[in-house]
Design a protein around this motif. Sequence first.
Motif, short mmCIF file in Angstrom:
data_model
loop_
_atom_site.label_atom_id
_atom_site.label_comp_id
_atom_site.label_asym_id
_atom_site.label_seq_id
_atom_site.Cartn_x
_atom_site.Cartn_y
_atom_site.Cartn_z
N LEU A 107 44.21 38.08 -3.19
CA LEU A 107 44.63 39.15 -2.28
C LEU A 107 45.28 38.57 -1.03
CD1 LEU A 107 41.55 41.56 -2.65
CD2 LEU A 107 43.87 41.94 -3.50
N GLY A 124 48.65 37.23 -1.86
CA GLY A 124 49.55 38.36 -2.07
C GLY A 124 50.07 38.90 -0.75
N ALA A 125 49.17 39.11 0.18
CA ALA A 125 49.58 39.61 1.49
C ALA A 125 50.59 38.68 2.13
CB ALA A 125 48.35 39.78 2.39
N GLU A 133 46.95 37.83 12.92
CA GLU A 133 46.61 39.17 12.45
C GLU A 133 45.92 39.11 11.08
OE1 GLU A 133 47.60 41.85 14.40
OE2 GLU A 133 46.58 43.31 13.16
N MET A 193 42.11 40.07 10.24
CA MET A 193 41.87 41.19 9.33
C MET A 193 40.80 40.87 8.30
SD MET A 193 44.80 43.28 7.20
CE MET A 193 44.83 42.37 5.67
N ARG A 207 35.12 38.42 9.49
CA ARG A 207 34.23 39.36 10.14
C ARG A 207 33.51 38.65 11.27
NH1 ARG A 207 31.87 42.84 5.82
NH2 ARG A 207 33.51 42.65 4.28
N HIS A 215 40.79 46.86 12.58
CA HIS A 215 41.45 46.62 13.86
C HIS A 215 42.80 45.97 13.63
CE1 HIS A 215 37.15 46.33 15.69
NE2 HIS A 215 37.52 47.57 15.50
N GLY A 216 43.64 46.05 14.64
CA GLY A 216 44.89 45.33 14.55
C GLY A 216 46.11 46.22 14.68
N VAL A 222 49.17 45.61 9.64
CA VAL A 222 48.06 45.81 8.72
C VAL A 222 48.54 46.52 7.45
CG1 VAL A 222 45.90 47.04 8.35
CG2 VAL A 222 46.28 45.78 10.47
N LEU A 277 50.52 44.12 5.29
CA LEU A 277 49.69 43.09 4.65
C LEU A 277 48.87 43.68 3.51
CD1 LEU A 277 48.54 41.11 7.84
CD2 LEU A 277 50.12 40.35 6.07
N VAL A 278 48.34 44.88 3.74
CA VAL A 278 47.54 45.52 2.70
C VAL A 278 48.39 45.86 1.48
CG1 VAL A 278 46.26 47.60 2.10
CG2 VAL A 278 45.80 46.43 4.26
N ALA A 319 49.12 42.73 -0.48
CA ALA A 319 48.00 42.30 -1.32
C ALA A 319 47.92 43.14 -2.58
CB ALA A 319 46.70 42.39 -0.52
N GLU A 342 36.79 45.42 -3.46
CA GLU A 342 36.91 44.11 -2.83
C GLU A 342 37.90 44.15 -1.67
OE1 GLU A 342 35.13 41.54 -4.26
OE2 GLU A 342 35.68 40.13 -2.68
N LEU A 343 39.01 44.81 -1.91
CA LEU A 343 40.04 44.86 -0.87
C LEU A 343 39.53 45.59 0.37
CD1 LEU A 343 43.11 44.37 -0.15
CD2 LEU A 343 43.36 46.81 -0.64
N ALA A 385 36.50 46.13 1.27
CA ALA A 385 35.44 45.35 1.90
C ALA A 385 36.02 44.22 2.73
CB ALA A 385 34.50 44.79 0.84
N MET A 386 37.12 43.64 2.23
CA MET A 386 37.72 42.50 2.91
C MET A 386 38.31 42.88 4.26
SD MET A 386 40.49 39.85 1.27
CE MET A 386 42.01 40.62 1.75
N ILE A 387 38.91 44.04 4.32
CA ILE A 387 39.63 44.38 5.55
C ILE A 387 38.84 45.24 6.52
CG2 ILE A 387 41.85 44.24 4.37
CD1 ILE A 387 41.96 47.27 4.39
N THR A 388 37.74 45.82 6.07
CA THR A 388 36.94 46.64 7.00
C THR A 388 35.84 45.79 7.60
OG1 THR A 388 35.48 47.39 5.23
CG2 THR A 388 37.38 48.76 5.73
N ARG A 389 35.43 46.14 8.80
CA ARG A 389 34.37 45.38 9.44
C ARG A 389 33.17 46.27 9.60
NH1 ARG A 389 36.97 41.85 13.59
NH2 ARG A 389 39.00 41.66 12.65
N ARG A 390 32.14 45.87 8.95
CA ARG A 390 30.86 46.52 9.27
C ARG A 390 30.05 45.43 9.95
NH1 ARG A 390 31.09 46.64 3.87
NH2 ARG A 390 32.49 48.18 2.98
#
Lengths: 192, 192
Positions: free
Chosen positions: A156, A159-160, A182, A186, A189, B147-148, B153, B156-157, B160, B182-183, B185-190
């Motif tokens: 991924l 790819g980006a 960036e 992204m 975490r 964020h960003g 963003v 990039l998404v 991917a 997966e995607l 989860a990768m880009i979000t922040r918890r």
Amino acid sequence: MNVINESPRRKELTRQAAQLFVQEGFDRTTVRMLAQEMGIKSGSLFHHFRDKQEILAAVIEEGTQNALVIAREALDRGGSGADARLHAMARAHLETLLTDRNAHVVALYEWRRLDPEARAHLSHLRDAYEALWEQVIDEALAEGLIHGDRFLVSRLVMGALNWTVRWYDPEGPRTPDDLADELVAMITRRPA
Amino acid sequence: MNVINESPRRKELTRQAAQLFVQEGFDRTTVRMLAQEMGIKSGSLFHHFRDKQEILAAVIEEGTQNALVIAREALDRGGSGADARLHAMARAHLETLLTDRNAHVVALYEWRRLDPEARAHLSHLRDAYEALWEQVIDEALAEGLIHGDRFLVSRLVMGALNWTVRWYDPEGPRTPDDLADELVAMITRRPA
DNA sequence: GGGTCAACCAAGCAAGCGCTAGTGTAAACG
DNA sequence: CGTTTACACTAGCGCTTGCTTGGTTGACCC
């Protein structure tokens, strides 16, 4: 014929071929167009390259080899933390996409036009480059900087990055550094 | 000639053309190859399409239109949270990449072979699709899920995701759902 | 100063290209 | 019934393609 030769003349011709391949695409670029761009007649072209396919292979090889070298240098030079190394790889990748833009665009779009032998040879080069990425991502996973499946995450991310050749404008306000920042921000975490 | 016609026959022919365009590339696919695949002679082809270019445009239009419809349905049907909508979009995107794989591969690789008029028309379709993405990403940004920079963003998404056509194996162990999870989860922040 | 050699050229071949012209035919229509 | 329409065919035109052939040039070498 020079066949396996790596004369400086051939290198220059390869660079010019890359430009044309980007503008027109491999199939639409005729040997006559290539020759004219190089300032010679179409027949003379086959003194430097066995056939048209070999020109394509030369273009792609040049770009991939440079990417490998630059990425290795960036990793050797860069810091030791996973975050720093991730940054270094992303920046190196985007810089190659700028300096060797033509060659990389050709590699992305015209890969399938390669004959089997050339493809096999160049696959090794590309695999070596992708191995660098997987290594750095492994480190980031180990440090808990990113989470997820090793295979999926690296695909991924690449790819980006690779996709940037389709929209990134070097004349625009954003530097390769900006993009690298960036991207890393992204996917990593840090506690919010 | 049927010119603007949208007969079912033409739709079927378009589907078969997409397959060949993927295998051989647009330029390398001759009208004679297309005709043979369709079970007719090369001359008969021009009863359904004005010229070869129009076949390419038909293939890409078909794929893009479907992607738009599916994405809209997914958003209408899906939940209300930014996270749910992000998931829905990613899943819809990957599903289209499976069901209309050929058309999308052609769209990605052969876009530049379109003549200016066709390109202008299809650009609108594609822009409409990308607008959906930017909207969903705006929501995620507003909710603080990611964020960003809005522009970066989304590019990039989409990079991917689009890149998956180059490596994703439908026969493999991973479902489109897995990839979407997966995607996101990768880009979000918890909070970690 | 004869020999070598990389680099180039002029000319053109055989194959393949997109597309057109003109015709045939069977089903659908009024 | 005659006409139209959709779809297909045969034949081939005019052009471009990648590549080959045989020969020329000028720089360098012992």
